[in-house]
Motif scaffolding. Sequence first.
Motif, PDB file in Angstrom:
ATOM      1  N   ALA A   8       0.266  -1.091  -0.451  1.00 15.18           N
ATOM      2  CA  ALA A   8       0.054  -0.227  -0.086  1.00 15.18           C
ATOM      3  C   ALA A   8       1.408   0.814   0.157  1.00 15.18           C
ATOM      4  N   ALA A   9       1.676   1.340   0.736  1.00 12.24           N
ATOM      5  CA  ALA A   9       2.901   1.833   0.480  1.00 12.24           C
ATOM      6  C   ALA A   9       3.569   2.799  -0.705  1.00 12.24           C
ATOM      7  N   LEU A  10       4.153   1.432  -1.537  1.00 16.74           N
ATOM      8  CA  LEU A  10       4.581   1.966  -2.601  1.00 16.74           C
ATOM      9  C   LEU A  10       3.567   2.062  -3.099  1.00 16.74           C
ATOM     10  N   GLU A  11       2.737   2.326  -3.453  1.00 21.27           N
ATOM     11  CA  GLU A  11       1.318   2.813  -3.918  1.00 21.27           C
ATOM     12  C   GLU A  11       1.196   4.605  -4.091  1.00 21.27           C
ATOM     13  N   LEU A  12       1.574   4.071  -2.780  1.00 22.04           N
ATOM     14  CA  LEU A  12       0.986   6.096  -2.271  1.00 22.04           C
ATOM     15  C   LEU A  12       2.639   6.865  -2.914  1.00 22.04           C
ATOM     16  N   VAL A  13       3.258   6.369  -3.190  1.00 21.92           N
ATOM     17  CA  VAL A  13       4.545   7.040  -3.526  1.00 21.92           C
ATOM     18  C   VAL A  13       4.843   6.643  -5.052  1.00 21.92           C
ATOM     19  N   SER A  14       3.759   6.259  -6.064  1.00 19.67           N
ATOM     20  CA  SER A  14       4.342   6.360  -7.146  1.00 19.67           C
ATOM     21  C   SER A  14       4.208   7.082  -8.568  1.00 19.67           C
ATOM     22  N   GLY A  15       3.640   8.246  -7.507  1.00 16.24           N
ATOM     23  CA  GLY A  15       2.810   9.329  -8.955  1.00 16.24           C
ATOM     24  C   GLY A  15       4.166   9.638  -8.943  1.00 16.24           C
ATOM     25  N   GLY A  16       5.097   9.798  -8.546  1.00 17.17           N
ATOM     26  CA  GLY A  16       6.696  10.552  -9.627  1.00 17.17           C
ATOM     27  C   GLY A  16       7.129   9.143 -10.607  1.00 17.17           C
ATOM     28  N   GLY A  17       6.257   8.041 -10.577  1.00 11.17           N
ATOM     29  CA  GLY A  17       7.144   6.924 -11.975  1.00 11.17           C
ATOM     30  C   GLY A  17       7.840   6.106 -11.183  1.00 11.17           C
ATOM     31  N   LEU A  18       8.429   6.186  -9.589  1.00  5.12           N
ATOM     32  CA  LEU A  18       9.187   5.280  -8.913  1.00  5.12           C
ATOM     33  C   LEU A  18       8.531   3.567  -8.502  1.00  5.12           C
ATOM     34  N   GLY A  19       9.333   2.953  -8.678  1.00  2.00           N
ATOM     35  CA  GLY A  19       8.445   2.322  -7.665  1.00  2.00           C
ATOM     36  C   GLY A  19       9.476   0.423  -8.541  1.00  2.00           C
ATOM     37  N   LEU A  20       8.119  -0.839  -7.950  1.00  2.00           N
ATOM     38  CA  LEU A  20       8.595  -1.801  -7.871  1.00  2.00           C
ATOM     39  C   LEU A  20       7.157  -2.234  -9.196  1.00  2.00           C
ATOM     40  N   SER A  21       7.988  -3.802 -10.119  1.00  2.00           N
ATOM     41  CA  SER A  21       7.233  -3.721 -10.917  1.00  2.00           C
ATOM     42  C   SER A  21       5.147  -4.904  -9.059  1.00  2.00           C
ATOM     43  N   PRO A  22       4.307  -5.219  -9.870  1.00  2.15           N
ATOM     44  CA  PRO A  22       3.333  -6.019  -8.679  1.00  2.15           C
ATOM     45  C   PRO A  22       4.126  -7.169  -8.296  1.00  2.15           C
ATOM     46  N   GLU A  23       5.373  -7.887  -9.082  1.00  2.00           N
ATOM     47  CA  GLU A  23       5.545  -9.101  -8.982  1.00  2.00           C
ATOM     48  C   GLU A  23       7.253  -8.867  -8.199  1.00  2.00           C
ATOM     49  N   LYS A  24       7.557  -8.004  -8.082  1.00  2.00           N
ATOM     50  CA  LYS A  24       8.798  -7.802  -7.256  1.00  2.00           C
ATOM     51  C   LYS A  24       8.455  -7.109  -6.276  1.00  2.00           C
ATOM     52  N   ARG A  25       7.689  -6.601  -6.333  1.00  2.00           N
ATOM     53  CA  ARG A  25       6.326  -6.534  -5.515  1.00  2.00           C
ATOM     54  C   ARG A  25       5.964  -7.137  -4.104  1.00  2.00           C
ATOM     55  N   ALA A  26       5.766  -7.685  -4.752  1.00  2.00           N
ATOM     56  CA  ALA A  26       5.109  -8.751  -3.534  1.00  2.00           C
ATOM     57  C   ALA A  26       5.557 -10.311  -3.047  1.00  2.00           C
ATOM     58  N   VAL A  27       7.408  -9.842  -3.827  1.00  2.00           N
ATOM     59  CA  VAL A  27       8.744 -11.439  -3.552  1.00  2.00           C
ATOM     60  C   VAL A  27       8.931 -10.351  -2.277  1.00  2.00           C
ATOM     61  N   LEU A  28       8.946  -9.127  -2.391  1.00  2.00           N
ATOM     62  CA  LEU A  28      10.336  -7.962  -1.889  1.00  2.00           C
ATOM     63  C   LEU A  28       9.006  -8.393   0.140  1.00  2.00           C
ATOM     64  N   TRP A  29       8.036  -8.044   0.279  1.00  2.00           N
ATOM     65  CA  TRP A  29       7.101  -7.278   0.908  1.00  2.00           C
ATOM     66  C   TRP A  29       7.196  -9.392   1.849  1.00  2.00           C
ATOM     67  N   SER A  30       6.694 -10.421   1.386  1.00  2.00           N
ATOM     68  CA  SER A  30       6.895 -12.285   1.983  1.00  2.00           C
ATOM     69  C   SER A  30       8.419 -12.042   2.221  1.00  2.00           C
ATOM     70  N   SER A  31       9.639 -11.328   1.808  1.00  2.00           N
ATOM     71  CA  SER A  31      11.406 -11.802   2.193  1.00  2.00           C
ATOM     72  C   SER A  31      11.747 -10.752   2.789  1.00  2.00           C
ATOM     73  N   LEU A  32      10.578  -9.826   3.243  1.00  2.00           N
ATOM     74  CA  LEU A  32      11.179  -8.709   4.628  1.00  2.00           C
ATOM     75  C   LEU A  32      10.341  -9.267   5.876  1.00  2.00           C
ATOM     76  N   LEU A  33       9.004  -9.939   5.715  1.00  2.00           N
ATOM     77  CA  LEU A  33       8.219 -10.408   6.737  1.00  2.00           C
ATOM     78  C   LEU A  33       9.429 -11.209   7.924  1.00  2.00           C
ATOM     79  N   LEU A  34       9.897 -12.140   6.408  1.00  2.00           N
ATOM     80  CA  LEU A  34      10.603 -13.520   6.656  1.00  2.00           C
ATOM     81  C   LEU A  34      12.140 -12.805   7.767  1.00  2.00           C
ATOM     82  N   LEU A  35      12.755 -11.608   6.704  1.00  2.00           N
ATOM     83  CA  LEU A  35      13.776 -11.021   7.584  1.00  2.00           C
ATOM     84  C   LEU A  35      13.536 -10.435   8.760  1.00  2.00           C
ATOM     85  N   GLN A  36      12.679  -9.689   9.334  1.00  2.00           N
ATOM     86  CA  GLN A  36      12.342  -9.780  10.639  1.00  2.00           C
ATOM     87  C   GLN A  36      12.193 -10.629  11.315  1.00  2.00           C
ATOM     88  N   ARG A  37      11.234 -12.050  10.859  1.00  2.00           N
ATOM     89  CA  ARG A  37      11.264 -13.380  11.945  1.00  2.00           C
ATOM     90  C   ARG A  37      12.982 -13.377  12.069  1.00  2.00           C
TER      91      ARG A  37
END
Length: 275
Positions: A8-37
């Motif tokens: 959701a946060a990446l969607e809010l800052v995407s107005g400047g044309g910056l960001g990640l593809s939906p696939e990379k976004r999903a991979v990164l999100w699950s990866s960071l949660l595992l990293l925290q654990r």
Amino acid sequence: MEASSLPAALELVSGGGLGLSPEKRAVLWSSLLLLQRDYRFERVWFWGCIQGVHGAYYIAEGLGPDRAAPRSRLYSLNCVEWSLLPPVTNEMVLQAGQLKGRFQGDPSFEYEYTERNAEDAERLIEDGKEPTIKEEARVVATIEQIDRAVGIIPRGAFVKTPLGSVSENRNFEGLSLTEAKKLSSYFHFTEPVNLKNKTLLEKADLDPSTDFLDSLEHDIPQGSWTVQLEKGGAVVVLRSLLWLGLTFYHVPMTKQYGYVYFGTGEKNLDLPFML
């Protein structure tokens, strides 16, 4: 920005044309949660991405109970496997400041200094080798430089206890729309400099529990920030012109805020001539 609310946060800052593809976004999100654990961090922030010539560094920061304490920084080349970066030192920052040009995207790549001080010259005579710095160290130093210069939070989001530790303010419910459009409502989340130079009269109206950092209104050069309303006026977005690619967002009257960096890791040295 908070790893748990990354999509959701990446969607809010995407107005400047910056960001990640939906696939990379999903991979990164699950990866960071595992990293925290796995690392047992209390919180994990996705810091952003430094784009190199042959690859990109995806950066995450792990936080402990004291939010102002030095953060653990990690990088990934594929958004899945993470490596811990070494702690930053002032020497690293000074050495990295001598380097120009793009990152290569290879942590083991070695740069040779273009300028040598007396210590480097002496080392060259003793060892017979050109002094070098690895790109991994340059990444750490660049993250530190960006965090010091443009890593920001809304006023009141954090509180300082009488013992000196800093934690999230549970009573923070977001800035009003009027306040959210002012640079004075945002603080640098780093050791204050200007605050120490204020007189007792200037400090009289400040709340020591929330106003313990430097605000953006006196940043040099003036005009180094842009403030815009996006998503139909529902989101306030600040962008740095000094470190192009740094974007901060805040949804007024909510606890949603954060910043992310997508860029080449190069400072905009031409800014004074552009304003």
